[in-house]
Design an enzyme around this catalytic site. Sequence first.
Site, short mmCIF file in Angstrom:
data_model
loop_
_atom_site.label_atom_id
_atom_site.label_comp_id
_atom_site.label_asym_id
_atom_site.label_seq_id
_atom_site.Cartn_x
_atom_site.Cartn_y
_atom_site.Cartn_z
N HIS A 67 0.91 -1.21 -0.12
CA HIS A 67 -0.11 -0.19 -0.07
C HIS A 67 0.92 1.31 0.08
O HIS A 67 1.88 1.32 0.70
CB HIS A 67 -0.92 -0.01 1.26
N ASP A 146 -15.32 2.70 6.59
CA ASP A 146 -14.27 3.34 6.18
C ASP A 146 -14.89 4.35 5.11
O ASP A 146 -14.43 5.48 5.14
CB ASP A 146 -13.18 2.87 5.78
N ARG A 153 -14.95 12.84 7.01
CA ARG A 153 -13.53 13.18 7.26
C ARG A 153 -13.37 14.24 6.18
O ARG A 153 -12.86 15.53 6.57
CB ARG A 153 -12.76 12.23 7.29
N SER A 168 -8.18 3.82 8.89
CA SER A 168 -8.64 3.77 7.37
C SER A 168 -7.99 2.73 6.67
O SER A 168 -8.18 1.89 5.80
CB SER A 168 -8.62 5.04 7.04
N LYS A 172 -8.93 -1.69 5.63
CA LYS A 172 -9.04 -2.30 4.39
C LYS A 172 -7.89 -3.07 4.09
O LYS A 172 -8.27 -4.28 3.27
CB LYS A 172 -8.83 -1.06 3.27
#
Length: 407
Positions: A67, A146, A153, A168, A172
């Site tokens: 990620h 999320d 947010r 968050s 995931k």
Amino acid sequence: MGKPALKEIVDGYLSGKVSKETMTEFLRAVCACGLSDEDATLLTEVMVESGERLSFTPRKYPYADKHSTGGVADSTTLVIAPVVASCGVPFLKMSGRKLGHTGGTIDKLECFKGLRTEISVEEAERIVDKVGAAVIAQSKELVPADKAMYKLRDETGTVKSLPLIASSVVSKKLASGAEVFVLDVKTGAGAFMETVEEGTALAKLMVNILKKSGKKAAAVLSDMNSPLGEGVGGVMEVIDAVEVLEGKKSRLRDLALAIAGKIVALAKGVSDEEGAAQAAAALDSGKALSKLKEMIAAQGGALDLFEKQERASLLSQAAGIVRAEQDGYVAAIDCVKLGFLAREFEASGGYGMLVPVKVGSAVKKGDALVRLYGEAAKGDALHALSACFSIVEARVKPDPLIYKTIT
Ligand code: URA
């Protein structure tokens, strides 16, 4: 706070029992005061439990994923996926679309004509069985909390908070079923985390949550004061990745190999040196290039971008050049503005841009700072792009590519 209180607020917000105002108060409080690491872990768990959690049929090595917190000219996934798969480690990643000033992997993949990313998890697993890697669009059933919280947010200016970003991202990752994760936390003027200290804190928190959840995890803190690769914008970023797999030396190659090597080391339980050696061999032998072609074909994509002639034809359609106005050194690049301008240029029919300089590059008056391709760029776009670069007379030290690795 404890899990029951966190569950009440998160589940309550999803079901409508907790109002937008109450959730906003909670988000603002977390932004202002933070959360203990324990509560950040519990918040992540509660978010994962709001939706489906995937698991895969066990194979010789565990499924791996990576990620990035979001960078400009970052097509590392297109290099890492085939390198890792060539080393025998199954790689399945769920990706998103463009976010803010950064391009999404899904948009890049769709540059291969016909390629499908809306693929079921079962089909993705079959592709991984056959080819070794698949990159698909994020399933809507994963972490609905999320989705709802991120939207709020965004509306309430509560995006920038370490525990909220960590929960968050990690929720995931945990829901998407892999066992091994390497996170690329971008640091610098073009990133969420502008300083190495902030980046380190986020990386440590995310790695800790993943490890507490029984996963193997590490993070690299990489530079985002300059675009990572040269290509900025969909097809140019794909070309950059393909050229790296063909042997081009660049920062994109170095970062992709660092991440892929770490993934291989964690997944196979070998040393970092051995992981790095296996990743480099997969790239240098051309195995990873063939593997990316197999992955693209398995997802229904055309292979024309692997043809040198096709790429040359795209690069023959020059649409403008932004040139240095003086001799000197590149002192700063406004990557956020550059990323947004690249998106605007693409939306107006351009293919994308090549940015051949980094912070620290020596330039002569008239050298290209940006080359644009596709539809001719308007004068004001060129002017705005030129303003993204600051050039000074005194020598500027280049930034390191990787500031540190957190394990
Ligand atoms: N990316 C995410 O997925 N979540 C955040 O909060 C920030 C960046």
